[in-house]
Design an enzyme around this catalytic site. Sequence first.
Site, mmCIF file in Angstrom:
data_model
loop_
_atom_site.group_PDB
_atom_site.id
_atom_site.type_symbol
_atom_site.label_atom_id
_atom_site.label_comp_id
_atom_site.label_asym_id
_atom_site.label_seq_id
_atom_site.Cartn_x
_atom_site.Cartn_y
_atom_site.Cartn_z
ATOM 1 N N HIS A 1 28.066 70.441 34.851
ATOM 2 C CA HIS A 1 28.630 69.209 35.418
ATOM 3 C C HIS A 1 29.564 68.539 34.403
ATOM 4 O O HIS A 1 30.104 67.476 34.671
ATOM 5 C CB HIS A 1 27.512 68.212 35.747
ATOM 6 C CG HIS A 1 26.770 68.503 37.022
ATOM 7 N ND1 HIS A 1 27.364 68.988 38.150
ATOM 8 C CD2 HIS A 1 25.456 68.318 37.348
ATOM 9 C CE1 HIS A 1 26.470 69.118 39.118
ATOM 10 N NE2 HIS A 1 25.305 68.721 38.655
ATOM 11 N N THR B 1 25.707 73.209 44.721
ATOM 12 C CA THR B 1 24.693 74.143 45.233
ATOM 13 C C THR B 1 25.347 75.197 46.131
ATOM 14 O O THR B 1 25.022 76.386 46.081
ATOM 15 C CB THR B 1 23.626 73.353 46.039
ATOM 16 O OG1 THR B 1 23.246 72.198 45.286
ATOM 17 C CG2 THR B 1 22.413 74.188 46.334
ATOM 18 N N LYS C 1 27.037 66.436 43.213
ATOM 19 C CA LYS C 1 27.173 66.126 44.649
ATOM 20 C C LYS C 1 28.526 66.492 45.242
ATOM 21 O O LYS C 1 28.866 66.086 46.349
ATOM 22 C CB LYS C 1 26.873 64.637 44.954
ATOM 23 C CG LYS C 1 25.565 64.169 44.422
ATOM 24 C CD LYS C 1 24.420 65.000 44.958
ATOM 25 C CE LYS C 1 23.290 65.070 43.968
ATOM 26 N NZ LYS C 1 22.385 66.198 44.228
#
Length: 310
Positions: free
Chosen positions: A117, A58, A54
Amino acid sequence: MADQSNQRHPKKHTLNSTHFQGFWCPSEFVPNIISFQNHFQALDDDIVLASKPKAGTTWLKSLAFTILNRHRFPLSVSPLNTTNPHDLILFFELSHYRNGRLPDFAGISSPRLFSTHLPYHALAESIKQSNARIVYITRNPLDIMVSQWHFVRSMPELADWPLDACLERFCRGEEAFGAFWDHVSGYWKQSMENPRKVLFLKYEEMKENPVGEMKKMAEFMGCPFSVEEEKAEAIEEIAEFCSLSNLKNLKVNKNGAVKNVDLILQTRSFFRKGEAGDYVNFLSPEAAERYSKIVEEKLKGSGLTIKMCC
Ligand SMILES: Nc1ncnc2c1ncn2[C@@H]1O[C@H](COP(=O)(O)OS(=O)(=O)O)[C@@H](OP(=O)(O)O)[C@H]1O
């Protein structure tokens, strides 16, 4: 590239975490991480995109792919028009090494683009020891928290996850892939010690000055924009192409699920508002201040400044 295994054997979403190698991690990814650490062989021209969930993953994937492949794919025929960014640049721990796979990277052209991540210390040793480069993005952790809460709630079985529970997890540093302060400090330290190894980006700066930040990215990735490209406003065109409004409205990002993962992740769930400071619409000033103080305290002395409460 695409396989449909997630649709044949969908796994239920849970919030089960394991404390593993010094960070909290969704339990189902632990074997994948071990396999990645044991098997991945980095090449000197690899580029790894790293982020906390988050923080702008993306967007970073879309920008990096488009900048790197701009001479191969004019925007009108970019694979991003028909492929979700997470199916174009796969995570080591969620995709490449999922479910006991040992991926064959032989067919991938150089420079290879990967994503993760994972915190810096948990990367495969070959990434650290080679000349592979890492582009890291971070974001106001209050926005990360709120974005994560929305994302989790978009999964039907977790639709009633309370924001308070999410806040408590973040305050304890128990969020996926590690506490914000640990994750960000690991990559920050490397970027300070070796700026040619790690480029450290901030979501908010990318929003404020996309052209300047994309120029930094292109130089770092070894494909700087030419004067002619700058004059022709190629950078602005890529920024527009990779904008939330453009990507969010593509058919592939409105319907369907990410293909190369074992969980059902709707492609639309990666595109929400994309605003800096949206946390004010969800967190009370007291809650925001409480978490900000914890983060400030944890980052004290690191030299890294993160602007939090507006
Ligand atoms: N192109 C583009 N430009 C700007 N912002 C974007 C873009 N794509 C996604 N987003 C916003 O990023 C948030 C999702 O974070 P991540 O992409 O890191 O999620 S994930 O880690 O891949 O699950 C999420 O932020 P919030 O809107 O605040 O929830 C997305 O809306």
